[in-house]
Design a protein around this motif. Structure first.
Motif, PDB file in Angstrom:
ATOM      1  N   PHE A 160       0.839  -1.190   0.000  1.00  0.00           N
ATOM      2  CA  PHE A 160       0.000   0.000   0.000  1.00  0.00           C
ATOM      3  C   PHE A 160       0.879   1.247   0.000  1.00  0.00           C
ATOM      4  O   PHE A 160       0.649   2.181  -0.770  1.00  0.00           O
ATOM      5  N   ASP A 161       1.899   1.268   0.847  1.00  0.00           N
ATOM      6  CA  ASP A 161       2.753   2.451   0.977  1.00  0.00           C
ATOM      7  C   ASP A 161       3.615   2.704  -0.257  1.00  0.00           C
ATOM      8  O   ASP A 161       3.707   3.835  -0.730  1.00  0.00           O
ATOM      9  N   ASN A 162       4.257   1.660  -0.793  1.00  0.00           N
ATOM     10  CA  ASN A 162       5.188   1.897  -1.899  1.00  0.00           C
ATOM     11  C   ASN A 162       4.508   1.931  -3.273  1.00  0.00           C
ATOM     12  O   ASN A 162       5.166   2.147  -4.288  1.00  0.00           O
ATOM     13  N   THR A 163       3.209   1.743  -3.295  1.00  0.00           N
ATOM     14  CA  THR A 163       2.492   1.813  -4.572  1.00  0.00           C
ATOM     15  C   THR A 163       1.373   2.838  -4.511  1.00  0.00           C
ATOM     16  O   THR A 163       1.441   3.875  -5.172  1.00  0.00           O
ATOM     17  N   ILE A 164       0.350   2.590  -3.734  1.00  0.00           N
ATOM     18  CA  ILE A 164      -0.823   3.468  -3.698  1.00  0.00           C
ATOM     19  C   ILE A 164      -0.460   4.829  -3.091  1.00  0.00           C
ATOM     20  O   ILE A 164      -0.714   5.879  -3.706  1.00  0.00           O
ATOM     21  N   VAL A 165       0.141   4.843  -1.917  1.00  0.00           N
ATOM     22  CA  VAL A 165       0.520   6.097  -1.276  1.00  0.00           C
ATOM     23  C   VAL A 165       1.576   6.815  -2.111  1.00  0.00           C
ATOM     24  O   VAL A 165       1.503   8.030  -2.314  1.00  0.00           O
ATOM     25  N   ALA A 166       2.536   6.068  -2.604  1.00  0.00           N
ATOM     26  CA  ALA A 166       3.594   6.675  -3.426  1.00  0.00           C
ATOM     27  C   ALA A 166       3.008   7.375  -4.648  1.00  0.00           C
ATOM     28  O   ALA A 166       3.433   8.480  -5.001  1.00  0.00           O
ATOM     29  N   MET A 167       2.016   6.762  -5.292  1.00  0.00           N
ATOM     30  CA  MET A 167       1.370   7.389  -6.447  1.00  0.00           C
ATOM     31  C   MET A 167       0.660   8.678  -6.043  1.00  0.00           C
ATOM     32  O   MET A 167       0.663   9.659  -6.793  1.00  0.00           O
ATOM     33  N   GLU A 168       0.033   8.672  -4.880  1.00  0.00           N
ATOM     34  CA  GLU A 168      -0.686   9.857  -4.400  1.00  0.00           C
ATOM     35  C   GLU A 168       0.259  11.034  -4.164  1.00  0.00           C
ATOM     36  O   GLU A 168      -0.164  12.181  -4.211  1.00  0.00           O
ATOM     37  N   LYS A 169       1.515  10.751  -3.904  1.00  0.00           N
ATOM     38  CA  LYS A 169       2.481  11.798  -3.585  1.00  0.00           C
ATOM     39  C   LYS A 169       3.239  12.305  -4.810  1.00  0.00           C
ATOM     40  O   LYS A 169       4.166  13.097  -4.668  1.00  0.00           O
ATOM     41  N   THR A 170       2.847  11.880  -5.990  1.00  0.00           N
ATOM     42  CA  THR A 170       3.549  12.294  -7.201  1.00  0.00           C
ATOM     43  C   THR A 170       2.834  13.445  -7.902  1.00  0.00           C
ATOM     44  O   THR A 170       1.677  13.729  -7.625  1.00  0.00           O
ATOM     45  N   GLY A 171       3.559  14.078  -8.801  1.00  0.00           N
ATOM     46  CA  GLY A 171       2.953  15.054  -9.697  1.00  0.00           C
ATOM     47  C   GLY A 171       2.701  16.424  -9.117  1.00  0.00           C
ATOM     48  O   GLY A 171       1.804  17.133  -9.587  1.00  0.00           O
ATOM     49  N   ASP A 172       3.490  16.841  -8.147  1.00  0.00           N
ATOM     50  CA  ASP A 172       3.256  18.151  -7.508  1.00  0.00           C
ATOM     51  C   ASP A 172       3.310  19.301  -8.503  1.00  0.00           C
ATOM     52  O   ASP A 172       2.397  20.126  -8.550  1.00  0.00           O
ATOM     53  N   LEU A 173       4.374  19.381  -9.287  1.00  0.00           N
ATOM     54  CA  LEU A 173       4.516  20.495 -10.232  1.00  0.00           C
ATOM     55  C   LEU A 173       3.393  20.470 -11.265  1.00  0.00           C
ATOM     56  O   LEU A 173       2.777  21.502 -11.543  1.00  0.00           O
ATOM     57  N   LEU A 174       3.114  19.316 -11.811  1.00  0.00           N
ATOM     58  CA  LEU A 174       2.052  19.202 -12.813  1.00  0.00           C
ATOM     59  C   LEU A 174       0.709  19.591 -12.213  1.00  0.00           C
ATOM     60  O   LEU A 174      -0.070  20.318 -12.833  1.00  0.00           O
ATOM     61  N   GLY A 175       0.437  19.138 -11.020  1.00  0.00           N
ATOM     62  CA  GLY A 175      -0.827  19.472 -10.356  1.00  0.00           C
ATOM     63  C   GLY A 175      -0.973  20.957 -10.101  1.00  0.00           C
ATOM     64  O   GLY A 175      -2.041  21.538 -10.346  1.00  0.00           O
TER      65      GLY A 175
END
Length: 170
Positions: free
Chosen positions: A29-44
């Motif tokens: 959960f942490d290294n996949t789902i949570v990790a995905m949620e924490k990506t894309g800051d600049l794009l967002g």
């Protein structure tokens, strides 16, 4: 500055997603789902501001950028949602969710993430994925054109009253 920021954001986000997809550790959960949620800051950040600006206070330059970036954003989304390696990790977490002792929010996030991938076409074969990519690109272009046409019509039919007396009777 929007176009360079969004293009850099797409590039950075793609690298972050690639790192998650190619993580040698078993999917959690942490290294996949949570990790995905924490990506894309600049794009967002860049795309969030740009979308609000293009829908509310647009000009010819913004409309041009919107038409250029829209299919790129659609392709970027497809690159994530149709990535078989990444989906395998998401599916592994989803398939094992009952034994992971997840709190209700984490369980729901896992289910929503899996469903998003499936609805975007992750279970399709390669030929179908090629077709969905083409449809998504076309849809992004047509949606952008529609919104730009609607914005122009709204501007064209606007009535500006600069004399209070002209409002008499309304």
């Amino acid at each position: 500055h929007f176009l360079p920021a969004m293009l850099q954001g797409i590039e950075e986000h793609a690298k972050e997603i690639d790192a998650i997809a190619n993580n040698a550790e078993p999917a959690t959960f942490d290294n996949t789902i949570v990790a995905m949620e924490k990506t894309g800051d600049l794009l967002g950040r860049a795309s969030g501001i740009f979308v609000n600006l293009s829908g509310s206070n647009s000009n010819a330059e913004i409309l041009k950028i919107q038409a250029e970036i829209s299919p790129k954003l659609a392709a970027h989304s497809d690159n994530i949602n149709l990535n078989p390696t990444l989906f395998a990790r998401v599916k592994a977490v989803y398939d094992n969710r009952a034994s992971l002792n997840l709190d209700p929010e984490s369980l729901r996030l896992t289910e929503v993430t899996y469903e998003r991938f499936v609805r975007a076409g992750a279970l399709l074969n390669d030929e179908q994925k090629t077709q969905i990519r083409a449809l998504n690109e076309e849809s992004s272009k047509l949606t952008t054109k529609f919104s730009q046409n609607l914005l122009q019509i709204t501007k064209d039919i606007a009535i500006f009253v600069d004399d209070k007396a002209k409002l008499t009777g309304y």
